[in-house]
Design a protein around this motif. Structure first.
Motif, PDB file in Angstrom:
ATOM      1  N   LEU A  98       0.829  -1.206   0.000  1.00  0.00           N
ATOM      2  CA  LEU A  98       0.000   0.000   0.000  1.00  0.00           C
ATOM      3  C   LEU A  98       0.865   1.257   0.000  1.00  0.00           C
ATOM      4  N   ASP A  99       1.927   1.227   0.788  1.00  0.00           N
ATOM      5  CA  ASP A  99       2.833   2.370   0.878  1.00  0.00           C
ATOM      6  C   ASP A  99       3.490   2.636  -0.476  1.00  0.00           C
ATOM      7  N   LYS A 100       3.955   1.589  -1.134  1.00  0.00           N
ATOM      8  CA  LYS A 100       4.633   1.765  -2.418  1.00  0.00           C
ATOM      9  C   LYS A 100       3.640   2.131  -3.522  1.00  0.00           C
ATOM     10  N   GLU A 101       2.436   1.611  -3.457  1.00  0.00           N
ATOM     11  CA  GLU A 101       1.428   1.990  -4.444  1.00  0.00           C
ATOM     12  C   GLU A 101       1.119   3.478  -4.360  1.00  0.00           C
ATOM     13  N   ARG A 102       0.999   3.988  -3.146  1.00  0.00           N
ATOM     14  CA  ARG A 102       0.752   5.425  -2.981  1.00  0.00           C
ATOM     15  C   ARG A 102       1.891   6.230  -3.593  1.00  0.00           C
ATOM     16  N   GLU A 103       3.141   5.831  -3.314  1.00  0.00           N
ATOM     17  CA  GLU A 103       4.281   6.568  -3.840  1.00  0.00           C
ATOM     18  C   GLU A 103       4.337   6.512  -5.364  1.00  0.00           C
ATOM     19  N   ALA A 104       4.163   5.326  -5.915  1.00  0.00           N
ATOM     20  CA  ALA A 104       4.240   5.183  -7.377  1.00  0.00           C
ATOM     21  C   ALA A 104       3.136   5.984  -8.059  1.00  0.00           C
ATOM     22  N   GLU A 105       1.949   5.949  -7.478  1.00  0.00           N
ATOM     23  CA  GLU A 105       0.832   6.693  -8.072  1.00  0.00           C
ATOM     24  C   GLU A 105       1.000   8.197  -7.912  1.00  0.00           C
ATOM     25  N   ASP A 106       1.699   8.625  -6.875  1.00  0.00           N
ATOM     26  CA  ASP A 106       1.953  10.053  -6.670  1.00  0.00           C
ATOM     27  C   ASP A 106       3.018  10.595  -7.615  1.00  0.00           C
ATOM     28  N   GLY A 107       3.810   9.707  -8.239  1.00  0.00           N
ATOM     29  CA  GLY A 107       4.827  10.158  -9.180  1.00  0.00           C
ATOM     30  C   GLY A 107       6.257   9.868  -8.785  1.00  0.00           C
ATOM     31  N   PHE A 108       6.478   9.221  -7.637  1.00  0.00           N
ATOM     32  CA  PHE A 108       7.844   8.866  -7.270  1.00  0.00           C
ATOM     33  C   PHE A 108       8.462   7.948  -8.319  1.00  0.00           C
ATOM     34  N   ASP A 109       9.766   8.057  -8.470  1.00  0.00           N
ATOM     35  CA  ASP A 109      10.485   7.256  -9.461  1.00  0.00           C
ATOM     36  C   ASP A 109      11.035   5.960  -8.883  1.00  0.00           C
ATOM     37  N   GLY A 110      10.943   5.815  -7.577  1.00  0.00           N
ATOM     38  CA  GLY A 110      11.413   4.621  -6.906  1.00  0.00           C
ATOM     39  C   GLY A 110      11.238   4.788  -5.414  1.00  0.00           C
ATOM     40  N   SER A 111      11.662   3.771  -4.665  1.00  0.00           N
ATOM     41  CA  SER A 111      11.486   3.824  -3.222  1.00  0.00           C
ATOM     42  C   SER A 111      12.536   2.968  -2.532  1.00  0.00           C
ATOM     43  N   TRP A 112      12.595   3.107  -1.216  1.00  0.00           N
ATOM     44  CA  TRP A 112      13.581   2.412  -0.391  1.00  0.00           C
ATOM     45  C   TRP A 112      12.991   1.209   0.322  1.00  0.00           C
ATOM     46  N   VAL A 113      13.826   0.187   0.508  1.00  0.00           N
ATOM     47  CA  VAL A 113      13.514  -0.921   1.414  1.00  0.00           C
ATOM     48  C   VAL A 113      14.767  -1.201   2.242  1.00  0.00           C
ATOM     49  N   ALA A 114      14.549  -1.837   3.410  1.00  0.00           N
ATOM     50  CA  ALA A 114      15.673  -2.128   4.307  1.00  0.00           C
ATOM     51  C   ALA A 114      16.070  -3.594   4.300  1.00  0.00           C
ATOM     52  N   HIS A 115      15.307  -4.432   3.587  1.00  0.00           N
ATOM     53  CA  HIS A 115      15.575  -5.872   3.620  1.00  0.00           C
ATOM     54  C   HIS A 115      15.383  -6.450   2.219  1.00  0.00           C
TER      55      HIS A 115
END
Length: 532
Positions: free
Chosen positions: A353-370
């Motif tokens: 859900l968190d990544k879907e929100r970011e991708a739909e908002d226009g982010f080009d990528g995102s971070w993960v820790a694992h």
């Protein structure tokens, strides 16, 4: 890869360890010395400006978009440099400390970028600092394969399947007390940057990439300008073309949120965009406005990215970056997959859900820790990006964010829960125990905690105490309960040091801006005069 000879000014104040001589060469120390000689005073000046700004805001001065840089924001003609090799597609980035096991796992994880983190994910023991530099050289030279005593083998995949390396040096506020220049400790940021750049810049260029960085804790355009000037001198000293360095800035302070465009402008020749540093952003908000009741935050778990002021921050971030042709990278998902299927399914659903929100908002990528979170993050961004490497064409002209929007915290004000108080104390105690023993990233209650999450946990306790929504007796009782529980789990935990560090950083009258400088000096610095 050499510099003009300097009179030796950088002294190593601790005995050398295994392979340290490969990093601490006379030429490398001379290079760091040149950077320190050129920029140490300016670094002190920007630290003074941080303190002045903090005092102005504490006295009631309003925080807004700077009037003096209106022309920079209004000028529609300037853009940052185009993406450098290996940084065009950044749909999944993984972060972690630069130790050998993490390096192999991260580089093989399927992420597009690995951020080797000398800051929040590394406890700055001297062996960790120099060992991290050795890890990076070995990774680039493909000599990092190893087998654990238990027989588990770690080896790198083929080069075209490896993540691009970016390095996060420590922030401007930290010193490296194991090195001395003209009688003073060396800025830790220049140590981490300088040693990596000296040893690895040409290696990375030869491999088809370049020396790439993440810049933490910046508070304004002057700090970005300082980094840009460091880059210019470093490239000139080693004969590397200007613009080869690329850097992504973490927008993780409330003051930097009001200077996003200015920060991009200062670094435009070397810019690789901006990132949403969510936990440090909340930490900064409390540090800056913790004395005000209208900035009283509830449990950190309740302050989600859908809160109005956090939405304003991330949407402005996307609009600002894409307006200037810069990548924008989303925040950290810190879940650690475990052995319980139901819990894993719930955690992955939250990440999705968190990544879907970011991708739909226009982010080009995102971070993960694992590494276990890479597939879900990649799947979400694949669904939005398809075969495109980014979505820089989504300029988000619909976004209009005011200063009031960025500061609208009062809309989520609520009292902390008893569980929230206990969780914050538990996380702080357990993280301090790990950090004091040399581990900067540690799994606690299913989350990968680092210095940023420990900071938000401890400053929330301080804020709640200041505004008397909890009392000192309750905090002390929970603290002792959590220390007892930790002692039952780990008989070697340094209980007195943990208790004292908690009291200094979370329950004192004045809030320490960071727990790390004092704790580092008291507990992690091991001086043994060498070569005197």
């Amino acid at each position: 890869m050499s510099t003009t000879a300097l009179a030796p000014k950088v002294r190593v104040l601790v005995g050398t360890g295994h392979r340290h001589d490969e990093i601490l060469t006379p030429a490398a120390l001379d290079f760091v010395g040149r950077l320190v000689d050129a920029f140490a005073q300016r670094r002190l000046d920007v630290m003074k400006e941080r303190r002045r700004q903090a005092l102005r805001l504490a006295s009631g001065s309003p925080l807004g978009f700077p009037m003096v840089t209106t022309a920079v924001r209004a000028d529609t003609t300037w853009r940052v440099a185009p993406p450098a090799p290996g940084l065009s597609d950044r749909r999944v980035e993984i972060t972690g400390p630069p130790d050998r096991r993490m390096a192999v796992s991260a580089l093989n994880s399927g992420a597009k970028v690995w951020m080797a983190d000398f800051e929040d994910a590394t406890a700055p023991l001297w062996d960790n600092v120099i060992g991290g530099q050795l890890t990076l050289i070995d990774a680039i030279e493909r000599r990092i394969d190893f087998t654990t005593p238990e027989g588990k083998r770690y080896h790198l995949a083929e080069p075209d399947r490896l993540a691009t390396i970016m390095v996060r040096p420590r922030g401007w506020h930290l010193d490296e007390e194991h090195l001395e220049f003209d009688g003073r400790s060396v800025p830790a940021s220049l140590v981490d940057f300088g040693l990596y750049f000296f040893h690895c810049a040409q290696r990375q260029i030869d491999a088809g990439y370049g020396p790439y960085f993440y810049l933490p804790k910046l508070e304004n355009r002057y700090e970005a300008r300082l980094w840009n000037d460091v880059f210019l001198l470093a490239q000139d000293l080693l004969g590397i073309p200007r613009g080869t360095i690329r850097a992504t800035v973490l927008i993780e302070t409330i003051t930097a949120a009001f200077e996003m465009e200015e920060i991009l402008y200062e670094l435009r020749e070397h810019s690789a965009g901006l990132n949403a540093g969510r936990w440090d952003y909340l930490f900064s908000l409390i540090k800056t406005f913790g004395h005000r009741t209208d900035f009283l935050l509830p449990d950190r778990a309740k302050v989600t990215m859908t809160a109005p002021f956090m939405r304003a921050y991330t949407e402005l971030l996307v609009r600002t970056c894409h307006k200037r042709g810069a990548h924008v990278i989303g925040g950290m998902s810190a879940q650690v997959p475990g052995k319980e299927p139901a819990a894993n399914e719930a955690a992955l659903a939250g990440v999705r859900l968190d990544k879907e929100r970011e991708a739909e908002d226009g982010f080009d990528g995102s971070w993960v820790a694992h590494p276990g979170l890479v597939p879900v993050c990649r799947e979400v961004f694949d669904g939005v990006l398809g075969v495109l490497p980014h979505q820089l064409d989504r300029t988000r002209d619909d976004v209009d964010v005011s200063a009031a929007d960025l500061l609208s915290v009062r809309r989520i004000v609520g009292p902390p829960t008893s569980e929230g108080v206990r969780v914050n104390i538990s996380v702080t105690v357990r993280y301090f125990a790990a950090w004091l023993r040399g581990r900067g990233a540690v799994a606690i209650n299913g989350l990968m905690e680092d210095a940023a999450t420990a900071e938000i946990a401890r400053v929330q306790i301080w804020q709640w105490l200041r505004h008397r929504v909890i009392d000192r007796e309750t905090v002390n009782r929970i603290l002792e309960d959590e220390l007892a529980a930790l002692g039952a789990e780990d008989a070697w935990a340094p209980m007195d040091d943990i208790r004292a560090l908690f009291e200094r950083s979370a329950t004192s009258g004045e809030l320490p801006l960071f727990f790390t400088p004092d704790a580092y000096t008291r507990h992690l610095v091991k001086r043994a005069e060498a070569g005197a």
